[in-house]
Motif scaffolding. Structure first.
Motif, PDB file in Angstrom:
ATOM      1  N   ARG A 302       0.829  -1.290  -0.030  1.00  0.00           N
ATOM      2  CA  ARG A 302      -0.137  -0.004   0.033  1.00  0.00           C
ATOM      3  C   ARG A 302       0.923   1.413  -0.086  1.00  0.00           C
ATOM      4  O   ARG A 302       0.463   2.312  -0.380  1.00  0.00           O
ATOM      5  CB  ARG A 302      -0.855  -0.070   1.166  1.00  0.00           C
ATOM      6  N   THR A 418     -12.563   0.058  -4.316  1.00  0.00           N
ATOM      7  CA  THR A 418     -11.450   0.833  -4.750  1.00  0.00           C
ATOM      8  C   THR A 418     -12.107   2.242  -4.920  1.00  0.00           C
ATOM      9  O   THR A 418     -11.426   3.324  -4.662  1.00  0.00           O
ATOM     10  CB  THR A 418     -10.631   0.289  -5.647  1.00  0.00           C
ATOM     11  N   GLN A 498     -11.767  -6.226 -10.901  1.00  0.00           N
ATOM     12  CA  GLN A 498     -10.286  -6.209 -10.691  1.00  0.00           C
ATOM     13  C   GLN A 498      -9.359  -6.865 -11.681  1.00  0.00           C
ATOM     14  O   GLN A 498      -8.438  -6.677 -12.101  1.00  0.00           O
ATOM     15  CB  GLN A 498     -10.134  -5.880  -9.211  1.00  0.00           C
ATOM     16  N   GLY A 571      -7.197   3.208  -9.039  1.00  0.00           N
ATOM     17  CA  GLY A 571      -6.519   2.189  -8.175  1.00  0.00           C
ATOM     18  C   GLY A 571      -6.191   1.045  -8.597  1.00  0.00           C
ATOM     19  O   GLY A 571      -5.179   0.237  -8.547  1.00  0.00           O
ATOM     20  N   THR A 572      -7.380   0.406  -9.451  1.00  0.00           N
ATOM     21  CA  THR A 572      -7.096  -0.872 -10.292  1.00  0.00           C
ATOM     22  C   THR A 572      -6.018  -0.673 -11.543  1.00  0.00           C
ATOM     23  O   THR A 572      -5.312  -1.879 -11.543  1.00  0.00           O
ATOM     24  CB  THR A 572      -8.412  -1.230 -10.624  1.00  0.00           C
ATOM     25  N   ASN A 574      -3.842   1.227 -11.559  1.00  0.00           N
ATOM     26  CA  ASN A 574      -2.563   1.680 -11.372  1.00  0.00           C
ATOM     27  C   ASN A 574      -1.532   0.413 -10.375  1.00  0.00           C
ATOM     28  O   ASN A 574      -0.616   0.450 -10.291  1.00  0.00           O
ATOM     29  CB  ASN A 574      -2.628   2.817 -10.258  1.00  0.00           C
ATOM     30  N   GLN A 575      -2.251  -0.860 -10.413  1.00  0.00           N
ATOM     31  CA  GLN A 575      -1.776  -1.925  -9.566  1.00  0.00           C
ATOM     32  C   GLN A 575      -0.492  -2.434 -10.507  1.00  0.00           C
ATOM     33  O   GLN A 575      -0.548  -2.582 -11.711  1.00  0.00           O
ATOM     34  CB  GLN A 575      -2.770  -2.928  -9.368  1.00  0.00           C
ATOM     35  N   THR A 576       0.573  -2.454  -9.695  1.00  0.00           N
ATOM     36  CA  THR A 576       2.109  -2.798 -10.398  1.00  0.00           C
ATOM     37  C   THR A 576       1.841  -4.234 -11.018  1.00  0.00           C
ATOM     38  O   THR A 576       2.639  -4.490 -11.818  1.00  0.00           O
ATOM     39  CB  THR A 576       3.005  -2.619  -9.470  1.00  0.00           C
ATOM     40  N   TYR A 578      -0.117  -5.654 -12.868  1.00  0.00           N
ATOM     41  CA  TYR A 578      -0.656  -5.502 -14.157  1.00  0.00           C
ATOM     42  C   TYR A 578       0.166  -4.798 -15.292  1.00  0.00           C
ATOM     43  O   TYR A 578      -0.245  -4.843 -16.240  1.00  0.00           O
ATOM     44  CB  TYR A 578      -2.147  -4.911 -14.300  1.00  0.00           C
TER      45      TYR A 578
END
Length: 579
Positions: A302, A418, A498, A571-572, A574-576, A578
Motif C-alpha cells: 500500500r 477501490t 479487478q 487504483g485498479t 495503477n496496480q503494479t 498488471y
C-alpha cells in the motif's frame, strides 16, 4: 473487564457423591472453564458453527451469560470475531469444530493476522486417548495455525483449560495485536476436574498494560523535527484506531498545523471538512514534504514498500511492533510504542515553544488544499453522472451522501471498493471497516454481523462487490435470524472486475473474460427470499431513494445496483501486478 476473584463458584460446578461420609469435591468441566476464562477477558459473545467436539463450551457460555451467535460457515465466524475486536476494542472469539471446521476458519485467522486484530480461535480435536489413531476430523491444527497466529497450542489437561485461554489472550497483545489459536481435545473439554485443581486466572491480573510511550529521547527528537518542519505530513494508520488514539492524534495535528492523511481503520480520525483532513493530495504531499510521519502502517504494498515517500524527506515511523519499523525502507527515526501514548507525548514535548511553526505552515496547507480541490473538480462530473449502466463513481457518491454521523461503513470487494476509498468518508473514528492488507473478499457480511451485534445503536452500511458478496452471502440469513438490520449495496457488474482489467491489460481483450465472469444474479431477490428487504436499481436517480427505503425497512437489506462493467477504478489500473 469485570473484576473477579479467580475462584470457581460452586453454583457453576457439579458435585459428585461418594459412599463415604464426606462429599466429593466440586467438579467443573473443560467447557465451563473456557467460558469462565472468556468472561474474565470481557468477551460477551462467541461466533460459532456447531460440532460435536465443542458443545460443552456452549453449555458453559449459557451459564456465564455469554451469547452464542451461530453462523453458516466457519470463515464467517472467524471474520466476525475479527470484526468484533475492531469494533469493541476487546478480543473476539470464534469457536469451531475439528478438521474442516478449523480449516474453514483459516482465512479469517489469516486476515486478522495481517490486519493486526486480536482474536482467539478455539478449535475442537479428537480425544487425546485416540491421538494418531485416525479419529473423526483429526488434523494437525496447531502446526497448520502456527504460521498465521501469535500463539498456537493444544490444551493437554482439563485443569489447564482456563490457564491456556488466558495465555492465548496474553499473546494476542504481544507487540502489534493479532490472533491466537487453541485446540482442545474432546476428552479434555468434556472431562470434569476438582475445582481446586483448576487454575482460573483473575480478570485484570494475568496480563499487563501494553501502552508504551516510546523512548523519551526519541519523543523529543520528533517534537523538534515537527516544530521546525516547513512542509510536514502525517499518515494516521489503523493502529491509531486500534490504540484508540483519536484524541491525541487530533490534538497533535491541530496544535502544530500538520496536514493529516488517513488509511485503513484510521479513516475518520478527523471528520470531513476539518482543515487538517486531507485525502486526494497524498501523493503530492509525500513527494514534496520535508518531514513525513507514518503512524501504525507498515511499508507494504500500500505504501509502495516505502518508495512512495520522497527520498529527500525526513521519515519517521511509529509502530507497536519493533519488527515493522524500518522494514523495506530506512527511516530517520523509529519509535516503538502505542500510537496514542506517543502522539500525546510528542504534543506535550512541543508545547511551550516560542514558535512551534504552526502559523508558517498555513501556506503549506493552502497549497495542499489547492491540489485537493483540483482533483475533486476533475472527478465531480463522474460522481454526478446520469449514465446507464450506472457509473461506479455515481454509486459511491450517493452512498457518501447517504451516510450520517452514526453510519458505520464496511467495504467488501475489489474494484467497486477501490472506487469507494476515494469518495466515501466516514464522519467519526471507528466508522470504517475493510479487510486490511490481506485483501480478503467475503468479510462484509461477517463484519456487519459483528458490528450490528456489538453496536446495535449504529447504522451499518455495507458496500459489496457481487463476487465478494457471493463468498459469504448465505449468512445474510443469520442477520435475518438475529434481527440485525443494515443497509447493504451490491455493486453488480457480473464480474470479478479487478482481475478482468488485469487480464485485459496483460493478455489482450480476447482473453479478458477467462475465469472472472459471473452470472447476472438478482441479489435483491435473494434478500427477499431470506426474509430481508431487496430492491434492484438501474437508474442512478433511483439510488438515493432506494437507500432511504432500505433504512426505513428495519430489515437486513440489499440494494442490487447494476453498474457499468467497462469502467475501472484508477487504483485498479495503477496496480503494479498488471504492468
Amino acid at each position: 473487564m469485570a473484576p473477579t476473584t479467580g475462584r470457581v463458584d460452586s453454583a457453576d460446578t457439579a458435585k459428585a457423591t461418594t459412599n463415604g461420609s464426606e462429599p466429593a469435591p466440586d467438579l467443573i468441566s473443560g467447557g465451563h472453564l473456557v467460558a469462565k476464562a472468556l468472561k474474565a477477558e470481557g468477551v460477551d459473545t462467541i461466533f460459532t458453527l456447531c460440532g460435536g467436539h465443542i458443545i460443552d463450551i456452549y453449555d458453559g457460555c449459557v451459564d456465564e451469560g455469554i451469547e452464542v451467535i451461530d453462523v453458516r460457515h466457519e470463515q464467517v465466524a472467524a471474520h466476525a470475531a475479527d470484526g468484533y475486536a475492531r469494533i469493541t476494542g476487546r478480543p473476539g472469539c470464534a469457536v469451531v469444530t475439528a478438521g474442516p471446521g478449523t480449516t474453514d476458519a483459516v482465512t479469517g485467522v489469516a486476515n486478522a493476522l495481517r490486519a493486526e486484530s486480536p482474536m482467539l480461535l478455539i478449535g475442537g480435536q479428537g480425544a487425546l486417548t485416540q491421538h494418531k489413531m485416525g479419529s473423526l476430523q483429526d488434523l494437525p491444527h496447531v502446526d497448520m495455525m502456527a504460521p498465521i497466529t501469535k500463539f498456537s497450542a493444544t490444551v493437554p489437561d482439563t485443569a489447564r483449560v482456563a490457564d491456556l485461554v488466558s495465555m492465548a489472550f496474553r499473546e494476542c497483545y504481544h507487540g502489534a495485536p493479532g490472533p491466537s489459536f487453541l485446540e482442545i481435545p474432546r476428552d479434555v473439554l468434556d472431562a470434569k476436574v476438582p475445582v481446586d485443581k483448576a487454575r482460573v486466572p483473575s480478570a485484570g491480573r494475568y496480563r499487563a498494560s501494553t501502552r508504551n510511550a516510546g523512548d523519551p529521547a526519541d519523543i523529543e527528537k520528533l517534537a523538534d523535527l515537527l516544530v521546525h518542519a516547513k512542509k510536514p505530513a502525517i499518515l494516521l494508520g489503523s493502529q491509531v484506531w486500534t490504540t484508540r488514539a483519536t484524541e491525541p492524534a487530533t490534538e497533535l495535528v491541530r496544535r502544530l498545523n500538520i496536514p493529516a492523511y488517513m488509511n485503513g481503520a484510521g479513516r475518520g480520525t478527523l471528520p470531513p471538512g476539518d482543515p487538517h483532513h486531507f485525502q486526494l493530495s497524498r501523493r503530492y504531499a509525500f513527494d514534496n514534504a520535508d518531514v513525513i510521519v507514518i503512524v501504525g502502517t507498515p511499508f507494504d504494498f500500500r505504501m509502495g514498500y516505502g518508495k512512495r515517500l520522497s527520498p529527500d524527506a525526513t521519515v519517521v515511523q511509529i509502530d507497536l511492533d519493533y519488527r515493522t519499523v524500518g522494514k523495506n525502507r530506512d527511516v530517520d527515526l523509529g519509535i516503538v510504542g502505542d500510537a496514542g501514548q506517543v502522539l500525546a507525548a510528542v504534543a506535550e514535548a512541543a508545547t511551550g515553544r516560542v514558535d512551534n511553526g504552526a502559523v508558517a505552515r498555513k501556506v503549506w496547507l493552502e497549497e495542499l488544499q489547492g491540489v485537493e480541490e483540483k482533483a475533486k473538480q476533475k472527478r465531480l462530473p463522474l460522481q454526478h453522472s446520469d449514465a446507464s449502466p450506472i457509473h461506479p463513481y455515481r454509486l459511491v457518491h450517493e452512498i457518501n451522501e447517504f451516510l450520517t454521523e452514526d453510519s458505520l461503513y464496511i467495504g467488501d470487494g475489489g474494484d467497486i471498493v477501490t472506487f469507494s476509498g476515494q469518495v466515501v468518508q466516514p464522519k467519526a473514528p471507528g466508522h470504517w471497516m475493510d479487510p486490511g492488507p490481506l485483501g480478503t473478499l467475503g468479510v462484509g457480511i461477517p463484519f456487519v454481523l459483528a458490528a450490528k451485534h456489538a453496536r446495535p445503536e449504529k447504522e451499518v452500511v455495507a458496500l459489496f462487490g457481487d463476487g465478494a458478496f457471493s463468498l459469504t452471502g448465505w449468512d445474510f440469513e443469520t442477520l435475518v435470524r438475529f434481527d440485525l438490520p443494515f443497509v447493504g449495496i451490491v455493486g453488480n457488474n457480473s464480474s470479478m472486475n479487478q482481475i478482468r482489467y488485469g487480464q485485459a491489460a496483460k493478455y489482450g481483450l480476447g482473453r479478458e473474460r477467462i475465469g472472472n465472469t459471473l452470472g447476472d444474479v438478482p441479489y435483491d431477490e435473494f434478500a427477499r427470499m431470506l426474509g430481508g428487504h431487496g430492491e434492484a436499481v438501474r437508474d442512478p436517480a433511483d439510488i438515493g431513494p432506494a437507500l432511504l427505503r432500505a433504512r426505513e425497512s428495519g430489515k437486513p437489506s440489499l440494494i442490487n445496483v447494476w453498474i457499468d462493467p467497462d469502467v475501472y477504478a484508477p487504483g485498479t489500473m495503477n496496480q503494479t501486478m498488471y504492468k
